[in-house]
Design a protein around this motif. Structure first.
Motif, PDB file in Angstrom:
ATOM      1  N   ASP A 342      79.549 -31.188  46.379  1.00  0.00           N
ATOM      2  CA  ASP A 342      78.788 -29.710  46.321  1.00  0.00           C
ATOM      3  C   ASP A 342      77.392 -29.759  46.504  1.00  0.00           C
ATOM      4  OD1 ASP A 342      81.372 -28.629  46.824  1.00  0.00           O
ATOM      5  OD2 ASP A 342      81.703 -28.219  44.350  1.00  0.00           O
ATOM      6  N   LYS A 344      75.504 -32.414  47.057  1.00  0.00           N
ATOM      7  CA  LYS A 344      74.904 -33.216  48.289  1.00  0.00           C
ATOM      8  C   LYS A 344      74.933 -32.184  49.493  1.00  0.00           C
ATOM      9  CE  LYS A 344      74.245 -37.225  46.419  1.00  0.00           C
ATOM     10  NZ  LYS A 344      72.766 -37.533  46.560  1.00  0.00           N
ATOM     11  N   ILE A 345      76.106 -31.238  49.765  1.00  0.00           N
ATOM     12  CA  ILE A 345      76.113 -30.312  50.698  1.00  0.00           C
ATOM     13  C   ILE A 345      75.127 -29.397  50.812  1.00  0.00           C
ATOM     14  CG2 ILE A 345      77.747 -28.407  51.832  1.00  0.00           C
ATOM     15  CD1 ILE A 345      80.216 -30.342  50.922  1.00  0.00           C
ATOM     16  N   PHE A 346      74.974 -28.939  49.375  1.00  0.00           N
ATOM     17  CA  PHE A 346      73.629 -27.858  49.215  1.00  0.00           C
ATOM     18  C   PHE A 346      72.521 -28.472  49.616  1.00  0.00           C
ATOM     19  CE2 PHE A 346      70.478 -25.648  46.654  1.00  0.00           C
ATOM     20  CZ  PHE A 346      70.801 -24.513  46.798  1.00  0.00           C
ATOM     21  N   ASP A 347      72.089 -29.618  49.293  1.00  0.00           N
ATOM     22  CA  ASP A 347      71.059 -30.228  49.540  1.00  0.00           C
ATOM     23  C   ASP A 347      70.773 -30.547  51.147  1.00  0.00           C
ATOM     24  OD1 ASP A 347      70.237 -30.636  47.014  1.00  0.00           O
ATOM     25  OD2 ASP A 347      71.018 -32.539  46.700  1.00  0.00           O
ATOM     26  N   LEU A 348      72.069 -30.761  51.842  1.00  0.00           N
ATOM     27  CA  LEU A 348      72.132 -30.940  53.121  1.00  0.00           C
ATOM     28  C   LEU A 348      71.672 -29.457  54.041  1.00  0.00           C
ATOM     29  CD1 LEU A 348      75.010 -33.344  53.868  1.00  0.00           C
ATOM     30  CD2 LEU A 348      72.275 -33.880  54.326  1.00  0.00           C
ATOM     31  N   ASN A 349      72.246 -28.613  53.266  1.00  0.00           N
ATOM     32  CA  ASN A 349      71.918 -27.178  53.933  1.00  0.00           C
ATOM     33  C   ASN A 349      70.459 -26.806  54.052  1.00  0.00           C
ATOM     34  OD1 ASN A 349      72.573 -24.569  55.288  1.00  0.00           O
ATOM     35  ND2 ASN A 349      73.307 -23.759  53.166  1.00  0.00           N
ATOM     36  N   ASP A 350      69.864 -26.902  52.529  1.00  0.00           N
ATOM     37  CA  ASP A 350      68.367 -26.873  52.798  1.00  0.00           C
ATOM     38  C   ASP A 350      67.700 -27.456  53.511  1.00  0.00           C
ATOM     39  OD1 ASP A 350      68.899 -25.091  50.546  1.00  0.00           O
ATOM     40  OD2 ASP A 350      68.565 -26.393  49.145  1.00  0.00           O
ATOM     41  N   ARG A 352      68.783 -28.803  56.552  1.00  0.00           N
ATOM     42  CA  ARG A 352      68.930 -28.261  57.855  1.00  0.00           C
ATOM     43  C   ARG A 352      68.049 -27.062  57.959  1.00  0.00           C
ATOM     44  NH1 ARG A 352      71.694 -24.570  60.139  1.00  0.00           N
ATOM     45  NH2 ARG A 352      72.523 -23.790  58.276  1.00  0.00           N
ATOM     46  N   GLN A 353      68.009 -26.140  57.212  1.00  0.00           N
ATOM     47  CA  GLN A 353      67.071 -25.013  57.281  1.00  0.00           C
ATOM     48  C   GLN A 353      65.791 -25.305  57.456  1.00  0.00           C
ATOM     49  OE1 GLN A 353      68.153 -22.607  53.973  1.00  0.00           O
ATOM     50  NE2 GLN A 353      69.985 -21.751  54.676  1.00  0.00           N
ATOM     51  N   SER A 354      65.357 -26.245  56.595  1.00  0.00           N
ATOM     52  CA  SER A 354      63.662 -26.653  56.665  1.00  0.00           C
ATOM     53  C   SER A 354      63.588 -27.268  58.071  1.00  0.00           C
ATOM     54  CB  SER A 354      63.537 -28.026  55.810  1.00  0.00           C
ATOM     55  OG  SER A 354      63.937 -27.313  54.327  1.00  0.00           O
TER      56      SER A 354
END
Length: 361
Positions: A342, A344-350, A352-354
């Motif tokens: 969870d 790691k997924i949150f970090d990847l989402n951030d 992607r937005q960046s």
């Protein structure tokens, strides 16, 4: 007469009564369990320190009630009493021939119930001492478990969880199968016990009859010897009378002696026939003794099998407890990995937005 049985369970009191059981449908009417008065006995098991009331009708145990401290024997009339057995889910009733027999049974019931209560208290004291000893040793075992390194799964937590669940299902089915076998063995043991009690009752009756017959044989032998002496004396008198060739009153005496002689000979034949019948009863007694030995051997073999089944049940329970512990550990590992994923997924989402913002600029 029963060395093996006495080491296990022995009778301490016996009486005779008509046995009844409560109607399971109405819970009011009594159903006769025996057509006539049967033997009702208190038995004591020295190994388990337990008391039972047992009565056998033919080859069937009509009463097999384990006495507990909370049981109560109630006199409902001058010659009738009853008690409830929660384990058998029934109420037993006994009808006695006299009021004195009912009073003696009730007094013995109170004594046995008090003895069962004391035996239970002693057993609880022993269990408390054992629990205290185990609680003293538990902290050391716990510290050893904390110091031991965790065992890592090579194929991942999911594979370990699947294998632990499979082992749980297998152990549960094996445990149910062994319990079923153990219950069947207990039923066979009860049937053999009933057969053994029947043989014991028949054996005691035959022993009493044999002792009485032996005493009668000795008495009859003495009478036979006396009759033989009397017969010889009468024969000598008849021979003397025939030799003298007397007439008149001597002929009447001769007829009386001859008649007495015939009666004595018939009596001798009857006694010989009774002795022959008693000798045939002895052979039947030996056959019954052989059947009793076979029943004891079968009961001993069944007890050995029950002990083996109990050991297997204990092993299955230990394996089941170990599998449950492993499954709990695997579930904890899975939860920890899910939490990491969870994050790691949150970090990847951030990230992607960046990247999207950077590209838009």
């Amino acid at each position: 007469m029963f060395p093996l049985h006495r080491e296990r369970e022995q009778p301490i009191y016996s009486t005779r009564a008509h046995v009844f059981q409560i109607d399971p449908a109405t819970k009011r009417n009594w159903i006769p369990a025996s057509k006539h008065a049967v033997t009702v006995s208190f038995f004591y098991d020295a190994n388990r320190h337990a008391y039972r009331i047992i009565s056998v009708g033919g080859t069937k145990a009509i009463i097999n009630s384990m006495i507990s401290p909370n049981m109560t024997f109630t006199k409902t009339s001058q010659k009738f009493g009853q008690w409830a057995d929660s384990r058998a889910n029934t109420v037993y009733g006994l009808g006695f021939a006299t009021e004195n027999q009912l009073h003696q049974f009730a007094e013995r019931f109170k004594e046995v119930k008090e003895a069962a209560r004391m035996a239970r208290e002693k057993s609880q004291d022993k269990m408390e001492l054992s629990s205290a000893a185990l609680s003293i040793a538990a902290p050391q075992d716990l510290s050893d478990e904390l110091q031991s390194p965790p065992v890592m799964c090579v194929n991942g937590p999911d594979d370990k969880l699947f294998r632990s669940q499979s082992a749980d299902i297998t152990l549960s089915s094996e445990k149910e199968r062994i319990k079923k076998m153990l219950s069947e063995g207990s039923i066979c043991e009860m049937n053999l016990e009933a057969e053994l009690f029947t043989l014991q009752d028949s054996n005691s009756k035959l022993v009493a009859a044999l002792h009485e017959a032996n005493a009668n044989v000795e008495q009859w032998k003495k009478q036979l010897a006396a009759y033989q002496d009397e017969t010889e004396r009468l024969r000598d008198q008849v021979a003397d009378l025939e030799a003298h060739g007397g007439q008149g009153p001597s002929d009447m005496l001769k007829d009386e002696l001859t008649q007495s002689l015939e009666e004595l000979e018939n009596l001798l034949k009857a006694k010989d026939e009774e002795i022959r019948i008693l000798q045939s009863k002895k052979s039947n007694f030996h056959e019954l003794e052989q059947e009793r030995e076979e029943a004891i051997h079968r009961l001993q073999e069944l007890e050995r099998r029950n002990a083996e089944l109990e050991r297997r049940v204990q092993n299955a329970e230990q394996n089941l407890a170990s599998a449950l512990e492993d499954r709990e550990h695997a579930e904890n590992e899975v939860q920890r990995v899910v939490q990491i994923l969870d994050v790691k997924i949150f970090d990847l989402n951030d990230l992607r937005q960046s990247l999207v913002k950077l590209i838009s600029k």
